[in-house]
Design an enzyme around this catalytic site. Structure first.
Site, short mmCIF file in Angstrom:
data_model
loop_
_atom_site.label_atom_id
_atom_site.label_comp_id
_atom_site.label_asym_id
_atom_site.label_seq_id
_atom_site.Cartn_x
_atom_site.Cartn_y
_atom_site.Cartn_z
CG HIS A 119 2.99 11.29 34.00
ND1 HIS A 119 2.76 12.64 33.86
CD2 HIS A 119 3.40 11.11 35.27
CE1 HIS A 119 3.03 13.25 35.01
NE2 HIS A 119 3.43 12.34 35.87
CG ASP B 92 5.79 5.90 40.35
OD1 ASP B 92 6.06 6.23 39.19
OD2 ASP B 92 6.65 5.71 41.23
#
Length: 425
Positions: free
Chosen positions: A40, A12
């Site tokens: 993503h 992340d």
């Protein structure tokens, strides 16, 4: 030229944006490990997207996006993701799938769910995408390669043998129904028809492209601290998240990877269980979570609220080192403009001694963060495109992090959009 974009922390970190941006000058983008268990987030001219299996370079007409042999391939998910892009006005990307990639089977997802259920409060916080059962089968040599879908004799024989083993676990460990082999074979035939237009020897394709002078981008999933060897074991993923695995997962020689960009967040966040020394809680965490990311810090795949923390220089330096990074990209810096001061975890206190080296998990369990505080810049920095125009305290924060990491910070992201980037040379 081959470049790798990888995460230095728990995942992340904002790798998707960096990949999307660098894909503009790339010919081939390769996902080399992991599956649809992480995502993503991309924001560009087409809108906002959460990609899970597709590489983050699919938004350019000139690129070829490759699902490498190291990926846990969920075939219906891949097709759904391709179709969802087209439905939102994105030109259909050119996709190639490795004939050596292995397939997430329907029972992998079931076994993931059953195991989390069985473990109860001791569960791993799995996304229940079938990843751990998939990689277990791969290395136990009972996984299914894409190429095997196209040989019915091999497929039927292997299916029969594997189901015998799986049914024992289903009956005696999980107390669940046995696998319907006829139904499963029918499903695999459907998978074959779905994936057939994309399948090829991608390793050969990439190696020939490298010889022809093409630019190749390797995109990793998650980050160093989720690696099964060098992460916060056992609260890790099931495939290597390191750039060095990119050579294996893409099928290229290791010496071809000449540039490794480790993506680092300007603060820390993590999804799932595991050691997290600089974690913060309560109102302080809620405020950072609310302001963070591109709309709050929530998992792109799960939607789960991320755990929040201050920048951890110990973990980040370790993450950069294990990735073999040649440079770093610092993301979501703009989020921190509301703070009067910025704590940075510069050491861990373990059994009364302070260390700057990242320990094994047993040491992490006892570690307490040692902070150094820097003054905040107390203003909005979105829209700034030149490093020298950033507030002085903002530059000092970046340069402090750069010194701690031990590699140059070459890019600073100060907003969610593709154009929200500052090049720092």
């Amino acid at each position: 030229m081959v470049r790798a974009i990888v995460g230095a922390n728990w995942g992340d970190e904002g790798k998707g944006k960096i990949t999307d941006m660098l894909a503009e000058t790339s010919d081939i983008i390769v996902r080399f490990q992991g599956g649809s268990n992480a995502g993503h987030t991309i924001i560009n001219n087409y809108g906002k997207f959460a990609l899970h299996l597709l590489p983050s370079g699919v938004f350019y007409n000139h690129t070829t996006s490759i699902i490498g042999n190291g990926v846990a391939l969920n075939i219906p998910y891949l097709i759904k993701e391709i179709n969802s892009l087209v439905e939102k006005g994105v030109p259909k990307p050119k996709i190639l799938v490795s004939d050596r990639a292995q397939i997430i089977m329907p029972y992998h997802i079931k076994f993931d769910e059953y195991e989390e259920e069985r473990l109860g409060k001791n569960s791993f916080g799995s996304t229940k995408s079938g990843i751990a059962p998939f990689y277990s089968d791969k290395y136990a040599k009972i996984g299914f390669q894409v190429s095997e879908l196209f040989d019915d004799e091999i497929l039927k024989d292997k299916l029969e043998r594997v189901c015998v083993q799986k049914d024992v676990l289903l009956e005696h460990l999980y107390h669940k129904p046995a696998i319907d082999k006829e139904e499963l074979l029918k499903t695999l035939h459907e998978y074959r028809d779905m994936v057939a237009p994309y399948v090829c020897d991608t390793a050969l394709f990439i190696q020939e492209a490298i010889k022809a002078g093409k630019n190749v981008l390797l995109e990793g999933q998650l980050g160093t601290l989720k690696d099964p060897d060098f992460g916060i074991y056992p609260m890790v993923t099931s495939s290597s998240t390191l750039a060095s695995y990119g050579a294996i997962g893409a099928g290229i020689p290791p010496y071809e990877i000449t540039d490794i960009i480790a993506v680092v967040k300007a603060y820390s966040s993590a999804v799932g269980a595991g050691e997290f020394v600089s974690e913060i809680f309560g109102d302080e965490a809620d405020e950072l979570r609310r302001r963070g990311g591109d709309g709050g810090e929530y998992g792109a795949t799960t939607g789960r609220p991320r755990r929040m923390g201050w920048f951890d220089a110990v973990a980040s330096r370790y993450g950069v080192r294990m990735q073999g990074a040649t440079e770093a990209s610092l993301t979501v810096l703009d989020v921190l403009g509301y703070l009067d001061e910025l704590p940075i975890c510069v050491g861990y206190e373990i059994d009364g001694k302070v260390t700057k080296d990242f320990p094994v998990t047993a040491g992490l369990k006892k570690a307490k963060p040692v902070y150094e505080k820097l003054p905040g810049w107390k203003c909005e920095i979105k829209g700034i495109r030149k490093y020298d125009e950033l507030p002085e305290n903002c530059r000092k924060y970046i340069e402090f992090i750069e010194k701690e990491l031990g590699v140059p910070v070459t890019m600073v992201s100060n907003g969610p959009g593709r154009e929200d980037i500052i090049y720092k040379k």
